[in-house]
Design an enzyme around this catalytic site. Structure first.
Site: not given
Length: 436
Positions: A82, A161, A168, A183, A187
């Protein structure tokens, strides 16, 4: 409990309990708490912050708002990556096929553009027909056959989320360590992975502008992963200038394919190989990171990674012909150059402004319901440290509408810092590496 009382409590720097956070998040997910109250709470969090206990509670509440996927029927280790996001950051499209071709499973659940940064899902949807909205069963089928799958959050995975993430983006509450950590980790931990590599950006184009803030975010996420018995490593990487030469959805797909064909910009190739190497190492495919780099390079050189991308596109309904015929991707009708107003060396850029300019042109969202134009984009001709002459091209804008073209062009021109002295010292692409 009332939402208004919890908003006030956080506004006044109070610490929320797990039960209070659960009340807010669960109520918002069930549509019992309206957007405006959740937006007010998010802004209070952005201003006042959260401590480690609150971050852990928020992560766990969002994680368990849906299903935690079980991939035990698929042999081998499951590893994901990520990135906290930046301009031109398209490494997911490159490393997922590299790592899958190398024998690991990559169950990648990604997000859309957030703030000034692009999103992996939006880039994938530039490919005609590509379906990021697979059900969990369809996702598992693709993973079993291909070794990689790139989808958005399903209704089952961290639904809290998904809803908060979109809010957001349009309420300027993105750049907060607690919200970012919760967040990302909710996930990723819901994916059913064994290990996670984090690419935490730092610099003018990142959410965390200061390196010490990026390190703090990385530490919180590594700690969260460790608490959940996952192997996690975080690389702090440079985002003081765009990654690669292209920004914009179709442009970035094309550049990703170029890297998998053995070409592409040196910085994008280097980072993609480094992240892949760590994925191979954490996934126990190699004994060390050096061996992981060699494996990643061999997957590109052999063409196996490119063929894996082709297979992945086909299995998710996309037009795999874009690999050899990039003109099948949506394009821009017009282009205009941004020229340098002075001669000298490029000493820096305000990288965030590039993302804002791209959004103005239709490559980002101002409201949740906005549609993205995948054909618009930016092409960068000069990098920090390069010599430029007055009137020489700095960047090219690819556009479809002139509505905000002049404003975007001015913003891009003003984002380059040009000095007349010696070239600046070269900054490392990878600043630091943190693990548990």
């Amino acid at each position: 409990m009332r939402a208004v009382d919890l908003i006030r409590k956080k506004r006044d720097s109070g610490e929320l309990s797990r039960e209070e956070i659960n009340f807010l998040v669960s109520g918002y997910t069930r549509n019992e708490i309206p957007d405006y109250q959740m937006a007010a709470w998010l802004m209070a969090v952005w201003i006042r912050g959260m401590n480690r206990a609150e971050i852990a509670a928020l992560t766990e509440v969002m994680l368990h708002s849906g299903e935690v996927v079980n991939h035990s029927d698929i042999p081998g280790k499951k590893v994901d990556k990520h990135s906290t996001g930046g301009i031109g950051d398209k490494t997911s499209l490159i490393l997922a096929p590299i790592v899958a071709a190398g024998g690991l499973t990559v169950p990648m659940i990604s997000g859309r553009g957030l703030g000034h940064t692009g999103g992996t899902l939006d880039k994938l949807e530039a490919i005609p027909g590509f379906n990021v909205n697979l059900s969990l069963e369809e996702f598992r089928k693709v993973l079993r056959e291909c070794g990689m799958g790139l989808i958005g959050q399903t209704a089952e995975i961290a639904p809290a989320d998904k809803k908060i993430y979109a809010l957001r983006d349009v309420t300027s509450t993105v750049e907060n360590i607690g919200l970012i950590c919760a967040s990302i980790m909710s996930k990723k931990l819901a994916e059913g992975i064994d290990a996670l590599v984090l690419d935490v950006k730092t610099g003018s184009g990142a959410f965390m502008k200061k390196e010490e803030d990026s390190v703090r975010l990385a530490e919180v996420m590594v700690e969260t992963g460790k608490r959940m018995d996952k192997k996690v490593v975080a690389l702090i990487t440079d985002m003081d200038q765009p990654l690669g030469r292209m920004a914009g959805h179709s442009n970035e797909v094309i550049e990703s394919i170029e890297v998998l064909k053995g070409g592409g910009p040196a910085d994008l190739r280097e980072l993609s190989i480094e992240l892949s190497a760590w994925m191979f190492y954490l996934g126990e495919k190699t004994k060390n990171v050096d061996e992981g780099r060699r494996l990643a390079e061999s997957m590109i050189a052999s063409g196996k990674a490119l063929e894996k991308l082709r297979q992945g596109i086909r299995l998710q309904g996309g037009d795999e012909r874009v690999i050899d015929e990039p003109e099948r991707l949506p394009g821009a009708r017009s282009h205009v150059d941004v020229s340098s107003a002075a001669s000298g060396f490029i000493t820096g850029t305000n990288c965030e402004q590039f993302g804002i300019a791209l959004a103005m042109l239709g490559g980002g969202r101002e409201k949740k319901e906005d549609k993205i134009d995948p054909g618009v984009g930016l092409e960068f001709h000069k990098r920090v440290g390069d010599r430029v002459e007055k009137g020489e091209r700095l960047a090219t804008i690819h556009y479809n509408s002139v509505a905000k073209l002049a404003e975007a062009k001015s913003l891009i021109a003003d984002s380059y810092q040009i000095g007349g002295g010696a070239p600046p010292e070269k900054r490392p692409l990878i600043r630091r590496i943190l693990s548990d």
